[in-house]
Design a protein around this motif. Structure first.
Motif, mmCIF file in Angstrom:
data_model
loop_
_atom_site.group_PDB
_atom_site.id
_atom_site.type_symbol
_atom_site.label_atom_id
_atom_site.label_comp_id
_atom_site.label_asym_id
_atom_site.label_seq_id
_atom_site.Cartn_x
_atom_site.Cartn_y
_atom_site.Cartn_z
ATOM 1 N N THR A 148 14.687 -4.047 10.838
ATOM 2 C CA THR A 148 13.802 -5.128 10.586
ATOM 3 C C THR A 148 13.009 -5.338 9.554
ATOM 4 O O THR A 148 12.774 -3.920 8.513
ATOM 5 C CB THR A 148 12.724 -5.809 11.533
ATOM 6 O OG1 THR A 148 11.540 -4.634 11.513
ATOM 7 C CG2 THR A 148 13.495 -5.637 13.341
ATOM 8 N N GLY B 128 13.384 -0.935 3.629
ATOM 9 C CA GLY B 128 14.480 -1.463 3.972
ATOM 10 C C GLY B 128 15.943 -1.045 2.588
ATOM 11 O O GLY B 128 16.543 -1.105 2.873
ATOM 12 N N GLU C 40 15.213 -10.416 9.304
ATOM 13 C CA GLU C 40 14.257 -11.018 8.283
ATOM 14 C C GLU C 40 13.895 -11.948 9.186
ATOM 15 O O GLU C 40 14.295 -12.592 9.758
ATOM 16 C CB GLU C 40 14.550 -11.032 7.082
ATOM 17 C CG GLU C 40 14.506 -10.414 5.857
ATOM 18 C CD GLU C 40 12.960 -9.440 5.988
ATOM 19 O OE1 GLU C 40 12.137 -10.576 6.309
ATOM 20 O OE2 GLU C 40 12.749 -9.068 5.494
ATOM 21 N N GLY D 19 10.000 -4.123 9.590
ATOM 22 C CA GLY D 19 9.200 -5.231 8.998
ATOM 23 C C GLY D 19 7.648 -5.224 10.014
ATOM 24 O O GLY D 19 8.000 -5.144 11.129
ATOM 25 N N ILE E 95 3.909 -9.906 16.721
ATOM 26 C CA ILE E 95 5.143 -9.776 16.092
ATOM 27 C C ILE E 95 6.145 -8.611 17.379
ATOM 28 O O ILE E 95 7.089 -8.442 17.541
ATOM 29 C CB ILE E 95 4.843 -8.843 15.054
ATOM 30 C CG1 ILE E 95 4.936 -10.209 14.111
ATOM 31 C CG2 ILE E 95 6.834 -8.476 14.810
ATOM 32 C CD1 ILE E 95 5.062 -9.684 12.646
ATOM 33 N N GLN F 32 9.334 -8.483 19.848
ATOM 34 C CA GLN F 32 10.402 -7.629 19.331
ATOM 35 C C GLN F 32 10.625 -6.497 21.001
ATOM 36 O O GLN F 32 12.123 -5.879 21.011
ATOM 37 C CB GLN F 32 10.187 -6.891 17.982
ATOM 38 C CG GLN F 32 10.332 -7.797 17.101
ATOM 39 C CD GLN F 32 9.925 -7.721 15.537
ATOM 40 O OE1 GLN F 32 10.566 -6.335 15.456
ATOM 41 N NE2 GLN F 32 10.542 -8.345 14.465
ATOM 42 N N ASN G 282 3.582 -1.079 10.234
ATOM 43 C CA ASN G 282 1.576 -0.447 10.458
ATOM 44 C C ASN G 282 0.851 -1.570 10.991
ATOM 45 O O ASN G 282 1.529 -2.530 10.690
ATOM 46 C CB ASN G 282 1.555 -0.093 9.592
ATOM 47 C CG ASN G 282 1.058 1.193 8.802
ATOM 48 O OD1 ASN G 282 1.504 2.288 9.685
ATOM 49 N ND2 ASN G 282 1.512 1.435 7.355
ATOM 50 N N ALA H 244 1.895 1.540 13.184
ATOM 51 C CA ALA H 244 2.958 2.302 13.494
ATOM 52 C C ALA H 244 2.962 2.443 15.227
ATOM 53 O O ALA H 244 3.749 2.042 15.824
ATOM 54 C CB ALA H 244 3.663 2.937 13.465
ATOM 55 N N MET I 28 6.333 6.405 13.927
ATOM 56 C CA MET I 28 6.824 7.617 12.707
ATOM 57 C C MET I 28 5.681 8.433 11.987
ATOM 58 O O MET I 28 5.178 7.564 11.044
ATOM 59 C CB MET I 28 7.449 6.674 11.602
ATOM 60 C CG MET I 28 7.892 7.216 10.652
ATOM 61 S SD MET I 28 9.647 6.553 9.416
ATOM 62 C CE MET I 28 8.119 6.236 8.315
ATOM 63 N N SER J 93 3.310 -0.003 -2.258
ATOM 64 C CA SER J 93 2.880 1.572 -1.731
ATOM 65 C C SER J 93 4.058 1.898 -1.010
ATOM 66 O O SER J 93 5.855 1.408 -1.759
ATOM 67 C CB SER J 93 3.243 1.006 -0.012
ATOM 68 O OG SER J 93 3.760 -0.396 0.328
HETATM 69 P P1 NAX Z 1 7.648 -5.108 2.572
HETATM 70 O O1 NAX Z 1 6.397 -5.920 2.533
HETATM 71 O O2 NAX Z 1 7.937 -5.120 0.944
HETATM 72 O O3 NAX Z 1 8.881 -5.886 3.541
HETATM 73 C C1 NAX Z 1 8.254 -5.673 4.750
HETATM 74 C C2 NAX Z 1 8.972 -7.049 5.163
HETATM 75 O O4 NAX Z 1 9.175 -7.437 6.754
HETATM 76 C C3 NAX Z 1 9.378 -8.044 4.560
HETATM 77 O O5 NAX Z 1 10.742 -8.660 3.922
HETATM 78 C C4 NAX Z 1 9.291 -9.420 5.899
HETATM 79 O O6 NAX Z 1 9.968 -10.695 5.180
HETATM 80 C C5 NAX Z 1 9.560 -8.887 6.489
HETATM 81 N N1 NAX Z 1 9.581 -8.767 7.992
HETATM 82 C C6 NAX Z 1 7.553 -9.246 8.190
HETATM 83 N N2 NAX Z 1 7.647 -9.326 9.424
HETATM 84 C C7 NAX Z 1 8.965 -8.967 10.120
HETATM 85 C C8 NAX Z 1 9.389 -9.479 11.814
HETATM 86 N N3 NAX Z 1 8.189 -10.576 12.752
HETATM 87 N N4 NAX Z 1 10.481 -9.737 11.504
HETATM 88 C C9 NAX Z 1 11.239 -9.003 10.440
HETATM 89 N N5 NAX Z 1 10.886 -9.153 9.309
HETATM 90 C C10 NAX Z 1 9.581 -9.090 9.126
HETATM 91 O O7 NAX Z 1 6.896 -3.945 3.157
HETATM 92 P P2 NAX Z 1 7.228 -2.782 2.971
HETATM 93 O O8 NAX Z 1 6.662 -2.005 2.110
HETATM 94 O O9 NAX Z 1 8.807 -2.281 3.153
HETATM 95 O O10 NAX Z 1 6.914 -1.684 4.628
HETATM 96 C C11 NAX Z 1 6.811 -2.320 5.900
HETATM 97 C C12 NAX Z 1 6.672 -1.694 7.200
HETATM 98 O O11 NAX Z 1 6.352 0.039 6.569
HETATM 99 C C13 NAX Z 1 4.500 -2.263 6.979
HETATM 100 O O12 NAX Z 1 4.334 -2.792 7.957
HETATM 101 C C14 NAX Z 1 4.262 -0.924 5.988
HETATM 102 O O13 NAX Z 1 2.927 -0.423 6.003
HETATM 103 C C15 NAX Z 1 4.975 0.503 7.100
HETATM 104 N N6 NAX Z 1 4.920 1.553 5.780
HETATM 105 C C16 NAX Z 1 4.589 2.892 7.454
HETATM 106 C C17 NAX Z 1 4.715 3.940 7.075
HETATM 107 C C18 NAX Z 1 4.667 4.693 8.377
HETATM 108 O O14 NAX Z 1 4.592 6.340 7.525
HETATM 109 N N7 NAX Z 1 4.459 5.072 8.901
HETATM 110 C C19 NAX Z 1 5.185 3.905 5.940
HETATM 111 C C20 NAX Z 1 5.494 3.256 4.459
HETATM 112 C C21 NAX Z 1 4.584 1.577 4.917
HETATM 113 O O15 NAX Z 1 3.568 2.205 4.052
#
Ligand code: NAX
Length: 328
Positions: free
Chosen positions: A10, A17, A42, A90, A110, A114, A133, A135, A157, A239
């Protein structure tokens, strides 16, 4: 040849991604002999779907020998169909003026949807990793929303924190990463997580004695690891993405292929070990074998470690209380 495994991802058009999908298709996650089918989710938003198509064009252009199929989705009910692995990346980011409570609620929604979709259509052995997050709490919500799947299939994670801690420690003592064993990260994926090297060894010597610097541990090491995400944003203007994708690959690879007796860290539903309430999705030291993880039991937790574990647990319980009305 092996039958292909179905990997649902996702947030597939997002930053993480973009680093993650190519490595999965290259065999970095499930093995160089394991064909994969990518099922990419997405949001229905036109721009997001178009961006996803663009990423898929690039994946096509890599001509990955292991890629046995790839589909785009805007509905988790089709994206998660028969999934063997689900990477829930996502999530709803914190927008301007958004309160912590609003963020928790938006994500709870969300991950409820899911979790239910996984429950309905995924493989009964699906291995779920939540990256988005918050997470741990998102993983907890998805797990609670999927009563027909084993709770142990839901993980969060903490591996990025684990890998960050490994490097800080290796750099401090001037030894290679591979010399370090038995490091672990307890708790919530947030600055409160506790990167614990009190049990660790470096070249088979106790890490604590080698470091022998309490001030560094408290005032440099723990804050550096805890605030690393913010430091990356400050430096890069974005990030962590490639390192987060790498950690997701490490987490799933170790879960599926095993750690050969070596410790790693996974966010998993507690079995009550170390006084962590059962079901709480918490970072624990584990080993993995035959597709199953096992918590390292019976470790002696010193007073400082206990204090830090209590702190991160308290934060996690507060997050959970904030979404209680949504998950029952
Ligand atoms: P981005 O904002 O670049 O990408 C997230 C994508 O998810 C977007 O394209 C959005 O359209 C999509 N999305 C949102 N809601 C959705 C849903 N209900 N179904 C499907 N897709 C959906 O964020 P990105 O930098 O890729 O980070 C993604 C997530 O990882 C964030 O929540 C971030 O906080 C988290 N992280 C977690 C980490 C961890 O160690 N657990 C570290 C890295 C990151 O910060």
């Amino acid at each position: 040849a092996k039958a292909p495994m179905r990997v649902a991802v996702t947030g597939a058009a997002g930053q993480i991604g973009y680093s993650l999908l190519f490595r999965i298709a290259n065999g970095d996650m499930l093995g160089k002999d394991q064909p994969v089918i990518l099922q990419l989710l997405e949001i229905p938003d036109e721009k997001a779907q178009k961006a996803l198509k663009g990423v898929m064009m690039e994946i096509d252009d890599c001509a990955f020998p292991l890629l046995a199929g790839m589909t785009a989705h805007s509905d988790p009910m089709t994206a998660f169909k028969d999934a063997d692995v689900a990477l829930l990346v996502g999530a709803r980011p914190r927008g301007p003026g958004m309160e912590r409570k609003d963020l928790l609620e938006a994500n709870a929604q969300i991950f409820t949807v899911q979790g239910k979709a996984l429950d309905a259509v995924a493989s009964r052995n699906v291995k779920v990793l939540v990256v988005g997050n918050p997470a741990n709490t998102n993983a907890y919500i998805a797990m609670k929303s999927a009563p027909n799947l084993p709770a142990k299939n839901f993980t969060a994670m903490l591996r990025l924190d684990h890998n960050r801690a490994l490097t800080q420690l290796a750099q401090k003592v001037g030894k290679p990463i591979t010399s370090i064993e038995k490091l672990c990260v307890w708790g919530n994926h947030s600055p409160t997580m506790y990167a614990d090297f009190t049990h660790a060894t470096i070249d088979d010597q106790p890490a604590k004695a080698l470091v022998n610097d309490e001030a560094w541990t408290k005032d440099v090491y723990l804050p550096t690891v805890g605030k690393r995400g913010a430091a990356i944003i400050e430096a890069r203007g974005l990030s962590s993405a490639a390192s987060a994708a790498n950690a997701a690959i490490d987490h799933v690879r170790d879960w599926v292929l095993g750690t050969n007796g070596k410790w790693t860290t996974m966010g998993i539903p507690s079995d009550g070990s170390y006084g962590i309430p059962e079901g709480t999705v918490f970072g624990f030291p584990v080993t993995t074998e035959n597709g199953e993880y096992k918590i390292i039991k019976g470790l002696e937790i010193d007073a400082f470690s206990q204090e830090r574990i209590n702190l991160t647990l308290k934060e996690l319980m507060e997050e959970r209380d904030g979404v209680k009305h949504l998950v029952g």
